[in-house]
Motif scaffolding. Sequence first.
Motif, short mmCIF file in Angstrom:
data_model
loop_
_atom_site.label_atom_id
_atom_site.label_comp_id
_atom_site.label_asym_id
_atom_site.label_seq_id
_atom_site.Cartn_x
_atom_site.Cartn_y
_atom_site.Cartn_z
N MET A 1 30.94 -64.83 -78.32
CA MET A 1 31.54 -65.59 -77.47
C MET A 1 30.49 -66.47 -76.43
O MET A 1 30.57 -67.48 -76.13
N THR A 2 29.61 -65.69 -75.96
CA THR A 2 28.74 -66.00 -75.12
C THR A 2 27.72 -67.07 -75.60
O THR A 2 27.34 -67.98 -74.90
N VAL A 3 27.35 -66.71 -77.01
CA VAL A 3 26.36 -67.69 -77.68
C VAL A 3 26.98 -69.08 -78.07
O VAL A 3 26.46 -70.28 -77.81
N VAL A 4 28.29 -69.09 -78.01
CA VAL A 4 29.14 -70.41 -78.35
C VAL A 4 29.07 -71.00 -76.92
O VAL A 4 28.98 -72.34 -76.98
N ALA A 5 29.31 -70.20 -75.93
CA ALA A 5 29.42 -71.07 -74.52
C ALA A 5 28.09 -71.64 -74.13
O ALA A 5 28.11 -72.73 -73.62
N VAL A 6 27.13 -70.98 -74.57
CA VAL A 6 25.79 -71.36 -74.01
C VAL A 6 25.30 -72.64 -75.13
O VAL A 6 24.96 -73.62 -74.47
N THR A 7 25.86 -72.67 -76.11
CA THR A 7 25.39 -73.79 -77.00
C THR A 7 26.34 -74.93 -76.47
O THR A 7 25.86 -76.18 -76.70
N VAL A 8 27.80 -74.66 -76.37
CA VAL A 8 28.35 -75.81 -75.88
C VAL A 8 27.87 -76.51 -74.68
O VAL A 8 27.99 -77.90 -74.20
N ALA A 9 27.48 -75.65 -73.69
CA ALA A 9 27.04 -76.07 -72.28
C ALA A 9 25.71 -76.98 -72.51
O ALA A 9 25.53 -77.82 -71.84
N ALA A 10 24.94 -76.48 -73.39
CA ALA A 10 23.46 -77.06 -73.85
C ALA A 10 23.72 -78.54 -74.29
O ALA A 10 23.31 -79.41 -73.99
N LEU A 11 24.78 -78.54 -75.11
CA LEU A 11 25.15 -79.86 -75.82
C LEU A 11 25.91 -80.92 -74.79
O LEU A 11 25.36 -82.15 -74.81
N LEU A 12 26.69 -80.04 -74.13
CA LEU A 12 27.34 -81.09 -73.09
C LEU A 12 26.13 -81.57 -71.87
O LEU A 12 26.42 -82.55 -71.52
N ALA A 13 25.30 -80.54 -71.63
CA ALA A 13 24.13 -81.10 -70.88
C ALA A 13 23.24 -82.27 -71.40
O ALA A 13 22.75 -83.24 -70.63
N MET A 14 23.13 -82.16 -72.55
CA MET A 14 22.29 -83.29 -73.35
C MET A 14 23.17 -84.53 -73.38
O MET A 14 22.50 -85.37 -73.19
N ALA A 15 24.39 -84.35 -73.82
CA ALA A 15 24.87 -85.68 -73.63
C ALA A 15 25.05 -86.28 -72.22
O ALA A 15 25.32 -87.53 -72.13
N VAL A 16 25.29 -85.44 -71.24
CA VAL A 16 25.25 -86.22 -69.92
C VAL A 16 24.11 -86.67 -69.50
O VAL A 16 23.94 -87.72 -69.06
N GLY A 17 22.74 -85.83 -69.95
CA GLY A 17 21.49 -86.39 -69.62
C GLY A 17 21.41 -87.84 -70.46
O GLY A 17 20.79 -88.93 -69.84
N THR A 49 36.54 -77.06 -71.68
CA THR A 49 35.67 -75.75 -72.28
C THR A 49 35.47 -74.68 -71.33
O THR A 49 35.79 -73.55 -71.47
N GLU A 50 35.32 -75.07 -70.09
CA GLU A 50 35.27 -73.92 -68.89
C GLU A 50 36.71 -73.27 -68.89
O GLU A 50 36.88 -72.16 -68.69
N ALA A 51 37.78 -74.16 -68.87
CA ALA A 51 39.31 -73.56 -68.71
C ALA A 51 39.58 -72.84 -69.98
O ALA A 51 40.20 -71.82 -70.00
#
Length: 87
Positions: A1-17, A49-51
């Motif tokens: 589950m942690t790998v999925v959370a890190v992947t989603v966070a990275a993709l969302l950060a890239m989308a924000v950038g 996602t965080e919720a």
Amino acid sequence: MTVVAVTVAALLAMAVGLTLVRIIRGPSILDRAVATDVLLAVVVAAIATEAAYSRDATALPVLVVLAILGFVGSVSVARFAARRNDK
């Protein structure tokens, strides 16, 4: 589950950038408005996602308010652009 959370966070950060780049470099006001709407959608996705990850439902009212704010903002910009093109 942690790998999925890190992947989603990275993709969302890239989308924000990428969205911030479009807000800064957008050639027109409408491009910047659409990018701001996309940024709001990414923020809503990040909060959701965080919720879901923490299994805490206290962020749901915030999501509803942000969704309404995004809708009203998009409609306002569209009406402004339509009124501006009529003149």
